[in-house]
Design an enzyme around this catalytic site. Sequence first.
Site, PDB file in Angstrom:
ATOM      1  N   TYR A  81      46.375  14.334  76.057  1.00  0.00           N
ATOM      2  CA  TYR A  81      45.521  14.080  77.221  1.00  0.00           C
ATOM      3  C   TYR A  81      44.290  13.246  76.910  1.00  0.00           C
ATOM      4  O   TYR A  81      43.512  12.927  77.799  1.00  0.00           O
ATOM      5  CB  TYR A  81      45.110  15.398  77.896  1.00  0.00           C
ATOM      6  CG  TYR A  81      44.455  16.427  77.002  1.00  0.00           C
ATOM      7  CD1 TYR A  81      43.113  16.338  76.656  1.00  0.00           C
ATOM      8  CD2 TYR A  81      45.188  17.517  76.516  1.00  0.00           C
ATOM      9  CE1 TYR A  81      42.513  17.284  75.851  1.00  0.00           C
ATOM     10  CE2 TYR A  81      44.595  18.470  75.709  1.00  0.00           C
ATOM     11  CZ  TYR A  81      43.260  18.351  75.373  1.00  0.00           C
ATOM     12  OH  TYR A  81      42.676  19.297  74.568  1.00  0.00           O
ATOM     13  N   ARG A 136      44.400  24.492  86.339  1.00  0.00           N
ATOM     14  CA  ARG A 136      42.975  24.134  86.308  1.00  0.00           C
ATOM     15  C   ARG A 136      42.812  22.626  86.345  1.00  0.00           C
ATOM     16  O   ARG A 136      41.831  22.109  86.868  1.00  0.00           O
ATOM     17  CB  ARG A 136      42.324  24.647  85.016  1.00  0.00           C
ATOM     18  CG  ARG A 136      42.146  26.137  84.921  1.00  0.00           C
ATOM     19  CD  ARG A 136      41.399  26.526  83.644  1.00  0.00           C
ATOM     20  NE  ARG A 136      42.234  26.514  82.455  1.00  0.00           N
ATOM     21  CZ  ARG A 136      42.054  25.733  81.402  1.00  0.00           C
ATOM     22  NH1 ARG A 136      41.065  24.870  81.359  1.00  0.00           N
ATOM     23  NH2 ARG A 136      42.871  25.818  80.355  1.00  0.00           N
ATOM     24  N   HIS A 154      52.101  29.171  76.385  1.00  0.00           N
ATOM     25  CA  HIS A 154      51.315  30.416  76.323  1.00  0.00           C
ATOM     26  C   HIS A 154      51.881  31.467  77.278  1.00  0.00           C
ATOM     27  O   HIS A 154      52.370  32.491  76.840  1.00  0.00           O
ATOM     28  CB  HIS A 154      49.818  30.196  76.586  1.00  0.00           C
ATOM     29  CG  HIS A 154      49.183  29.180  75.715  1.00  0.00           C
ATOM     30  ND1 HIS A 154      49.242  29.254  74.352  1.00  0.00           N
ATOM     31  CD2 HIS A 154      48.495  28.042  76.017  1.00  0.00           C
ATOM     32  CE1 HIS A 154      48.606  28.222  73.835  1.00  0.00           C
ATOM     33  NE2 HIS A 154      48.155  27.472  74.820  1.00  0.00           N
ATOM     34  N   ASP A 161      50.028  24.277  68.328  1.00  0.00           N
ATOM     35  CA  ASP A 161      48.972  24.072  69.321  1.00  0.00           C
ATOM     36  C   ASP A 161      47.676  23.551  68.717  1.00  0.00           C
ATOM     37  O   ASP A 161      47.536  22.360  68.473  1.00  0.00           O
ATOM     38  CB  ASP A 161      48.780  25.391  70.098  1.00  0.00           C
ATOM     39  CG  ASP A 161      47.834  25.262  71.282  1.00  0.00           C
ATOM     40  OD1 ASP A 161      47.424  24.137  71.610  1.00  0.00           O
ATOM     41  OD2 ASP A 161      47.498  26.295  71.889  1.00  0.00           O
TER      42      ASP A 161
HETATM   43 ZN   LIG Z   1      47.612  23.529  74.184  1.00  0.00          ZN
END
Ligand SMILES: [Zn+2]
Length: 448
Positions: free
Chosen positions: A125, A211, A270, A321
């Site tokens: 991102y 979010r 997650h 992660d």
């Molecule tokens: Zn992540």
Amino acid sequence: MPLIWAETLIWAELAWLGDAVERGVLIEIDGDRFGAVTPGVEQPPPDARRLAGVTVPGLANVHSHAFHRALRGRTHAGKGSFWTWREQMYAVATRLTPDSYLDLARAVYGEMALAGVTAVGEFHYLHHDTGGARYADPNAMSAALVQAAAEAGIRITLLDTCYLTGGVQRPLEGPQLRFGDGDAARWAERVQAFRPAGDHARVGAALHSVRGVPADQIPEVVAATGDAPLHVHLSEQRAENDGCLAAYGRTPTGVLADAGALGPATTTVHSTHLTAEDIGLLGGAGAGVCMCPTTERDLADGIGPARALADAGSPLSLGSDSHAVIDLFEEARAVELDERLRTEQRGHWTAAALLHAATVAGHAAIGWPHAGRIATGAPADLVTVGLDSIRLAGTRADTAAASLVFAATAADVRHVTVSGREVVRDGEHLLLGDVAARLSATIGAVLP
Ligand SMILES: [Zn+2]
């Protein structure tokens, strides 16, 4: 020089063939694919390379943010929370350029190769320049990650992440401006213009989270993604659920379901704080779940319902992660061991099921459905774990899979082959040399 094992014969002392560890496995490699695979060959043929230890398929690291590696060991002072950790993460994000991110990601992917990771799902991102301005090449950061994987000798699925808001109904601000494309249409137009260089790379998509993407923008991301993998952070923190319920009157899973974002090509990451209805929606859609237990415990997220999700129909995969550590064996055993602590019962996941998650299911989740198995026609990815370390000495063939899952570490990986090309030999990265020195230099250059 790394070897291309064209039409090469390998004899593995022990090899995991998907159901069990077999003895004396003769493996032909023809270019970048496996040829014949024959177990039960007692003596290695004279022209075969002999691999001592246990050889397994390549491991898939399904969820990575490469730049988070710079934070390792630096976020543990005081108490804090996921949200204070996030501020430290933003401080690193602020400093990266396409050139420095290439250096950092190359070293991080080198660390992954040394740990037996042959394919990574990069949840990407950090798209734009400071303040959100596009680079001259709007996909310069994506190109840097794809190049980094090539130079580290591993495959990559670039999961280009749509990230439009800093919280439910809150605009991006400060460091987050680098993540945003404005709206889903502008995100899609940028992603669809990206042509990764090299056969080692594929492009998928991600929604940062509920979010990060307003509900009314999600269908456009889903439509633009087509059949490619679509990943999404889901219910990692209770605050996300609370904000989502307040804004939409639905859980994050409910919002994704309503927007058409759940299907077999979807992987939720997650998936920690779910309702029974959420688990039914995810399993019923056949959406996969990627657990990242070393990060989840590092950030005090909680323990996700991996077993209940799998029982409902969601295949399990694994990711490192935030790279608090890069060790897929540790991720695998943590799924079972965390469940033991939560339930005070043993035996939720077999070693075989966890190896499946780290190999076959992991590759499927990032769009390499034929990889992750030592079988004729599959991509020729091999990871050999030595049994001569102090940790694994005494391993027996009939329980070798459990020894790997419950006792091996990344440091026990001796040899790695990716698409028929030897990348790691005797614990040395043949393409990058001293990966630790590279990590040290690049992290020193990007830390605030
Ligand atoms: Zn992540």
